[in-house]
Motif scaffolding. Structure first.
Motif, PDB file in Angstrom:
ATOM      1  N   GLU A  25       0.838  -1.212   0.000  1.00  0.00           N
ATOM      2  CA  GLU A  25       0.000   0.000   0.000  1.00  0.00           C
ATOM      3  C   GLU A  25       0.866   1.252   0.000  1.00  0.00           C
ATOM      4  O   GLU A  25       0.626   2.197  -0.735  1.00  0.00           O
ATOM      5  CB  GLU A  25      -0.882   0.041   1.254  1.00  0.00           C
ATOM      6  N   VAL A  26       1.903   1.239   0.840  1.00  0.00           N
ATOM      7  CA  VAL A  26       2.765   2.414   0.944  1.00  0.00           C
ATOM      8  C   VAL A  26       3.454   2.692  -0.386  1.00  0.00           C
ATOM      9  O   VAL A  26       3.481   3.817  -0.883  1.00  0.00           O
ATOM     10  CB  VAL A  26       3.834   2.189   2.048  1.00  0.00           C
ATOM     11  N   LEU A  27       3.992   1.639  -0.997  1.00  0.00           N
ATOM     12  CA  LEU A  27       4.754   1.834  -2.236  1.00  0.00           C
ATOM     13  C   LEU A  27       3.843   2.223  -3.389  1.00  0.00           C
ATOM     14  O   LEU A  27       4.210   3.033  -4.241  1.00  0.00           O
ATOM     15  CB  LEU A  27       5.550   0.570  -2.556  1.00  0.00           C
ATOM     16  N   GLU A  28       2.636   1.682  -3.405  1.00  0.00           N
ATOM     17  CA  GLU A  28       1.715   2.084  -4.474  1.00  0.00           C
ATOM     18  C   GLU A  28       1.311   3.541  -4.301  1.00  0.00           C
ATOM     19  O   GLU A  28       1.159   4.278  -5.277  1.00  0.00           O
ATOM     20  CB  GLU A  28       0.499   1.156  -4.499  1.00  0.00           C
ATOM     21  N   ALA A  29       1.165   3.961  -3.046  1.00  0.00           N
ATOM     22  CA  ALA A  29       0.831   5.375  -2.806  1.00  0.00           C
ATOM     23  C   ALA A  29       1.980   6.255  -3.278  1.00  0.00           C
ATOM     24  O   ALA A  29       1.772   7.320  -3.869  1.00  0.00           O
ATOM     25  CB  ALA A  29       0.568   5.600  -1.324  1.00  0.00           C
ATOM     26  N   GLN A  30       3.214   5.813  -3.065  1.00  0.00           N
ATOM     27  CA  GLN A  30       4.374   6.593  -3.521  1.00  0.00           C
ATOM     28  C   GLN A  30       4.415   6.678  -5.042  1.00  0.00           C
ATOM     29  O   GLN A  30       4.718   7.720  -5.600  1.00  0.00           O
ATOM     30  CB  GLN A  30       5.664   5.924  -3.052  1.00  0.00           C
ATOM     31  N   ALA A  31       4.116   5.551  -5.675  1.00  0.00           N
ATOM     32  CA  ALA A  31       4.122   5.553  -7.142  1.00  0.00           C
ATOM     33  C   ALA A  31       3.091   6.551  -7.652  1.00  0.00           C
ATOM     34  O   ALA A  31       3.334   7.294  -8.606  1.00  0.00           O
ATOM     35  CB  ALA A  31       3.838   4.147  -7.674  1.00  0.00           C
ATOM     36  N   MET A  32       1.941   6.596  -6.984  1.00  0.00           N
ATOM     37  CA  MET A  32       0.901   7.545  -7.399  1.00  0.00           C
ATOM     38  C   MET A  32       1.356   8.982  -7.185  1.00  0.00           C
ATOM     39  O   MET A  32       1.143   9.854  -8.024  1.00  0.00           O
ATOM     40  CB  MET A  32      -0.382   7.308  -6.604  1.00  0.00           C
ATOM     41  N   MET A  33       2.022   9.217  -6.052  1.00  0.00           N
ATOM     42  CA  MET A  33       2.526  10.575  -5.771  1.00  0.00           C
ATOM     43  C   MET A  33       3.507  10.994  -6.859  1.00  0.00           C
ATOM     44  O   MET A  33       3.490  12.118  -7.334  1.00  0.00           O
ATOM     45  CB  MET A  33       3.237  10.613  -4.418  1.00  0.00           C
TER      46      MET A  33
ATOM     47  N   ARG B  90       7.131  18.749  -1.616  1.00  0.00           N
ATOM     48  CA  ARG B  90       7.384  18.252  -0.262  1.00  0.00           C
ATOM     49  C   ARG B  90       7.019  19.314   0.773  1.00  0.00           C
ATOM     50  O   ARG B  90       6.396  19.045   1.778  1.00  0.00           O
ATOM     51  CB  ARG B  90       8.877  17.915  -0.131  1.00  0.00           C
ATOM     52  N   GLU B  91       7.416  20.568   0.465  1.00  0.00           N
ATOM     53  CA  GLU B  91       7.122  21.642   1.412  1.00  0.00           C
ATOM     54  C   GLU B  91       5.630  21.823   1.589  1.00  0.00           C
ATOM     55  O   GLU B  91       5.133  22.046   2.682  1.00  0.00           O
ATOM     56  CB  GLU B  91       7.727  22.956   0.919  1.00  0.00           C
ATOM     57  N   THR B  92       4.896  21.724   0.467  1.00  0.00           N
ATOM     58  CA  THR B  92       3.439  21.874   0.556  1.00  0.00           C
ATOM     59  C   THR B  92       2.869  20.798   1.473  1.00  0.00           C
ATOM     60  O   THR B  92       2.048  21.064   2.343  1.00  0.00           O
ATOM     61  CB  THR B  92       2.812  21.715  -0.859  1.00  0.00           C
TER      62      THR B  92
ATOM     63  N   ARG C  56       4.170  12.010   5.501  1.00  0.00           N
ATOM     64  CA  ARG C  56       4.428  11.397   4.192  1.00  0.00           C
ATOM     65  C   ARG C  56       5.399  12.217   3.360  1.00  0.00           C
ATOM     66  O   ARG C  56       5.902  11.746   2.348  1.00  0.00           O
ATOM     67  CB  ARG C  56       3.121  11.229   3.396  1.00  0.00           C
ATOM     68  N   ALA C  57       5.637  13.488   3.741  1.00  0.00           N
ATOM     69  CA  ALA C  57       6.490  14.362   2.948  1.00  0.00           C
ATOM     70  C   ALA C  57       7.881  13.752   2.772  1.00  0.00           C
ATOM     71  O   ALA C  57       8.467  13.819   1.694  1.00  0.00           O
ATOM     72  CB  ALA C  57       6.596  15.728   3.618  1.00  0.00           C
ATOM     73  N   ALA C  58       8.389  13.137   3.848  1.00  0.00           N
ATOM     74  CA  ALA C  58       9.735  12.567   3.771  1.00  0.00           C
ATOM     75  C   ALA C  58       9.815  11.499   2.685  1.00  0.00           C
ATOM     76  O   ALA C  58      10.859  11.286   2.074  1.00  0.00           O
ATOM     77  CB  ALA C  58      10.121  11.972   5.114  1.00  0.00           C
ATOM     78  N   ASP C  59       8.691  10.824   2.435  1.00  0.00           N
ATOM     79  CA  ASP C  59       8.689   9.784   1.409  1.00  0.00           C
ATOM     80  C   ASP C  59       9.038  10.365   0.034  1.00  0.00           C
ATOM     81  O   ASP C  59       9.622   9.691  -0.811  1.00  0.00           O
ATOM     82  CB  ASP C  59       7.303   9.123   1.301  1.00  0.00           C
ATOM     83  N   LEU C  60       8.657  11.635  -0.185  1.00  0.00           N
ATOM     84  CA  LEU C  60       8.908  12.248  -1.490  1.00  0.00           C
ATOM     85  C   LEU C  60      10.403  12.392  -1.768  1.00  0.00           C
ATOM     86  O   LEU C  60      10.836  12.315  -2.911  1.00  0.00           O
ATOM     87  CB  LEU C  60       8.265  13.634  -1.541  1.00  0.00           C
TER      88      LEU C  60
ATOM     89  N   ASP D 144      12.752  10.370  -1.057  1.00  0.00           N
ATOM     90  CA  ASP D 144      13.269   9.112  -1.592  1.00  0.00           C
ATOM     91  C   ASP D 144      12.881   8.957  -3.056  1.00  0.00           C
ATOM     92  O   ASP D 144      13.704   8.576  -3.887  1.00  0.00           O
ATOM     93  CB  ASP D 144      12.729   7.942  -0.777  1.00  0.00           C
ATOM     94  N   VAL D 145      11.623   9.285  -3.367  1.00  0.00           N
ATOM     95  CA  VAL D 145      11.186   9.133  -4.759  1.00  0.00           C
ATOM     96  C   VAL D 145      12.014  10.063  -5.646  1.00  0.00           C
ATOM     97  O   VAL D 145      12.489   9.662  -6.716  1.00  0.00           O
ATOM     98  CB  VAL D 145       9.673   9.426  -4.893  1.00  0.00           C
ATOM     99  N   ALA D 146      12.234  11.307  -5.185  1.00  0.00           N
ATOM    100  CA  ALA D 146      13.014  12.258  -5.980  1.00  0.00           C
ATOM    101  C   ALA D 146      14.425  11.728  -6.226  1.00  0.00           C
ATOM    102  O   ALA D 146      14.942  11.791  -7.345  1.00  0.00           O
ATOM    103  CB  ALA D 146      13.070  13.607  -5.264  1.00  0.00           C
ATOM    104  N   GLN D 147      15.038  11.162  -5.180  1.00  0.00           N
ATOM    105  CA  GLN D 147      16.398  10.617  -5.332  1.00  0.00           C
ATOM    106  C   GLN D 147      16.423   9.502  -6.370  1.00  0.00           C
ATOM    107  O   GLN D 147      17.344   9.397  -7.169  1.00  0.00           O
ATOM    108  CB  GLN D 147      16.862  10.037  -3.994  1.00  0.00           C
ATOM    109  N   ARG D 148      15.397   8.680  -6.337  1.00  0.00           N
ATOM    110  CA  ARG D 148      15.359   7.574  -7.299  1.00  0.00           C
ATOM    111  C   ARG D 148      15.220   8.089  -8.732  1.00  0.00           C
ATOM    112  O   ARG D 148      15.859   7.574  -9.656  1.00  0.00           O
ATOM    113  CB  ARG D 148      14.189   6.629  -6.973  1.00  0.00           C
ATOM    114  N   VAL D 149      14.383   9.136  -8.898  1.00  0.00           N
ATOM    115  CA  VAL D 149      14.180   9.662 -10.249  1.00  0.00           C
ATOM    116  C   VAL D 149      15.477  10.331 -10.741  1.00  0.00           C
ATOM    117  O   VAL D 149      15.916  10.105 -11.872  1.00  0.00           O
ATOM    118  CB  VAL D 149      12.990  10.654 -10.275  1.00  0.00           C
TER     119      VAL D 149
END
Ligand code: PEP
Ligand code: MG
Length: 557
Positions: free
Chosen positions: A68-76, A108-110, A121-125, A127-132
């Motif tokens: 669930e967490v990872l799918e939510a990240q993919a959506m973000m 993330r700031e928003t 959840r902001a911190a999760d972003l 990680d996604v940014a680093q991956r991209v």
């Protein structure tokens, strides 16, 4: 020996050499792009899509909460608003790399400004940014190290993508310098049973290869431990492993006083594991999952099917379902979309349901129908009850639908202080120690900066629990505990001493609590509880209870 304090997740203890997570990629330069905007946009789009697919694939491999967490990240990652921010930066002449980095940072700031659940959840972003960015650069994404031997992983915070696939044969324990008890790292570590201490800022100074003890029960990391400390930690880890493989018996104190051990479940899929670990029923079925992922309430039929599936897993057993607890950390647009400055003090739980009564009526109908169709013994309770009047309202409505046993959660101090009157109007009470602690200590349970207040060992919280226990005993009504406190073995003994008649917890905690209860009689438990109540803060209550429990064991023949 140096003690680094943090928040322990679970009760385990482990030791081993440190391996640190690599530092994040350096920020890209914001020099203008030499490529065309179309090329840069294509690079950014390809990388975002590839990372989203990779997150989904990791989720599918991990399953459960991680999925669930990872799918939510993919959506973000693929959020159109975020995409538009990236496009705008590229249109202004920037590189794909910088555009992604900067657009994610502003997003993330928003999120962080929103606070609460979304803020965490902001911190999760990041990680996604680093991956991209890594994908655009063609370098590996930062991730978990592999020193070639088992290790204690030390990281700033772990991305859900990393936690989900941690190799438990190699990772002996997890230590983060950031993150609170409700961060994803904490949630996933709990789900996987990883020994973890989060938010241990001092761990930033640990070096690769040095041996540490990670003591989740005490919420500390010990660096440079002595040989004796290492030996004690090893003995504790062995005792825990032995408790886990001890025979599964019904929950009971040493004198035979029954304290049924029940499971907290968030969906029916967890039922089989709970039964296998010896849950004697369900003490808290959180029904939010049915509502949180949708933009409208599920129908009576949809709900009945889910409730029936759960009840069928517990024939002849007690199952306590909680009606929807929306608001605050579980926001739900169709129940309450008014912005609130203090949502934990706002229209949540029974208050929100009352304002949309049809949703509550439908849920009660579905629950009563599922009860009638199965042999389980269904009890239904309402969250966030603050007054006697709310208690009567809920119990009467539940009876209208044929619910046989209707009760309330005691999570608001006012309900604990008037427990005699609240319990007179209900069939039972179940104490939600997570919220009861949050409200007694005026400390947001989602906020890392006040996490030290969120400690159910605080004598103020224990005294409220004692009042509810006493009211239950006087009226001969059950008083269960269903907050995280019930999963702490020593606190479970204290709770029994304060009058709890059942304890409900994450199934992974059942074995430890079962073993702890068997070590003490009801008289012992009362004496241990008195010692904790007499303390002046949470840490000394814990110490006093530990001393009283040990003293008793030493004086035994
Ligand atoms: C609690 O508050 O202790 C509880 C069990 O409810 P939740 O954690 O779902 O708010
Ligand atoms: Mg609660």
């Amino acid at each position: 020996m140096t003690e680094l304090r943090g928040v322990g997740i679970g009760l385990g203890v482990a030791q081993g050499p440190v391996a640190r997570m690599a530092d994040p990629l350096p920020a890209p330069s914001d020099a203008p792009s030499t490529a065309s905007a179309d090329d840069e946009t294509a690079r950014a789009r390809e990388a975002v899509a590839a990372v989203a697919r990779e997150l989904e694939a990791r989720g599918a491999q991990a399953g459960g909460a991680a999925q669930e967490v990872l799918e939510a990240q993919a959506m973000m990652a693929e959020d159109p608003a975020l995409q538009a921010e990236i496009d705008a930066r590229i249109a202004a002449g920037k590189t794909a790399e910088w555009a992604v980095h900067d657009a994610f940072a502003s997003f993330r700031e928003t999120l962080a400004a929103m606070g609460g659940y979304l803020g965490e959840r902001a911190a999760d972003l990041d990680d996604v940014a680093q991956r991209v960015v890594a994908r655009i650069r063609g370098v590996p994404a930062p991730g978990v190290p592999d020193p070639g031997h088992p290790f204690v992983l030390v990281a700033k915070d772990l991305a859900p993508a990393d936690t989900a696939l941690l190799d438990l044969d190699k990772v002996l324990a997890l230590v983060t310098t950031e993150g609170g008890p409700t961060s994803h790292t904490a949630i996933l570590a709990r789900g996987k049973g990883i020994v973890a201490v989060v938010g241990a800022a001092g761990a930033a100074g640990l070096a690769d290869g040095e041996t540490v003890i990670v003591d989740a029960a005490a919420g500390v990391v010990l660096s440079a431990p002595t040989a004796e400390e290492l030996e004690q930690a090893r003995a504790r880890a062995e005792a825990r492993a032995a408790a886990a493989s001890a025979p599964i018996t019904p929950g009971s104190l040493a004198d035979g006083t029954a304290i049924p051990l029940l499971a907290n479940l968030g969906n029916p899929e967890g039922a089989a594991e709970a039964v296998a670990l010896g849950a004697e029923g369900v003490g808290l079925f959180r029904t939010e999952f049915l509502f949180l992922s949708s933009d409208r309430a599920p129908t009576v039929e949809q709900q009945r099917a889910v409730y029936t599936a759960l009840l069928e897993a517990f024939p002849e057993r007690k199952v306590v379902a909680r009606v929807l607890d929306a608001g605050a950390d579980k926001p739900l647009a169709f129940l309450n979309d008014a912005p609130e400055d203090n949502p934990a003090l706002g229209l949540r739980g029974i208050r929100a349901l009352r304002a949309s009564e049809q949703i509550l009526r439908d849920q009660l109908q579905a629950l009563a129908e599922a009860d009638a169709a199965t042999s389980a013994d269904l009890w239904v309770m309402a969250p966030m009850i603050a007054t006697v009047e709310e208690t009567r309202y809920f119990v009467e409505l539940a009876r209208e639908y044929g619910v046989k046993t209707a009760g309330v959660m005691v999570e608001v101090p006012s309900a604990a202080l008037l427990a005699d009157r609240v319990l007179a109007a209900a069939d039972f009470a179940s104490i939600g120690t997570n919220d009861l602690t949050q409200y007694a200590m005026a400390a947001d349970r989602l906020l890392g900066s006040v996490a030290s207040f969120q400690d159910p060992w605080h004598p103020a919280v224990l005294r409220l629990i004692q009042d509810v226990g006493a009211a239950g005993a006087a009226l001969d009504k059950p008083v269960g505990i269903c907050g995280e406190a019930a999963a702490d073995p020593l606190l479970a003994v204290v709770l029994a001493g304060l009058g709890a008649t059942s304890l409900s917890m994450a199934p992974a905690a059942l074995a430890d609590v079962r073993a702890a209860l068997l070590e003490h009689t009801l008289d012992d438990a009362r004496r241990i509880a008195e010692a904790a109540l007499a303390a002046e803060d949470a840490a000394s209550a814990r110490d006093a209870a530990r001393a009283a429990a040990t003293q008793k064991k030493e004086t035994q023949p």
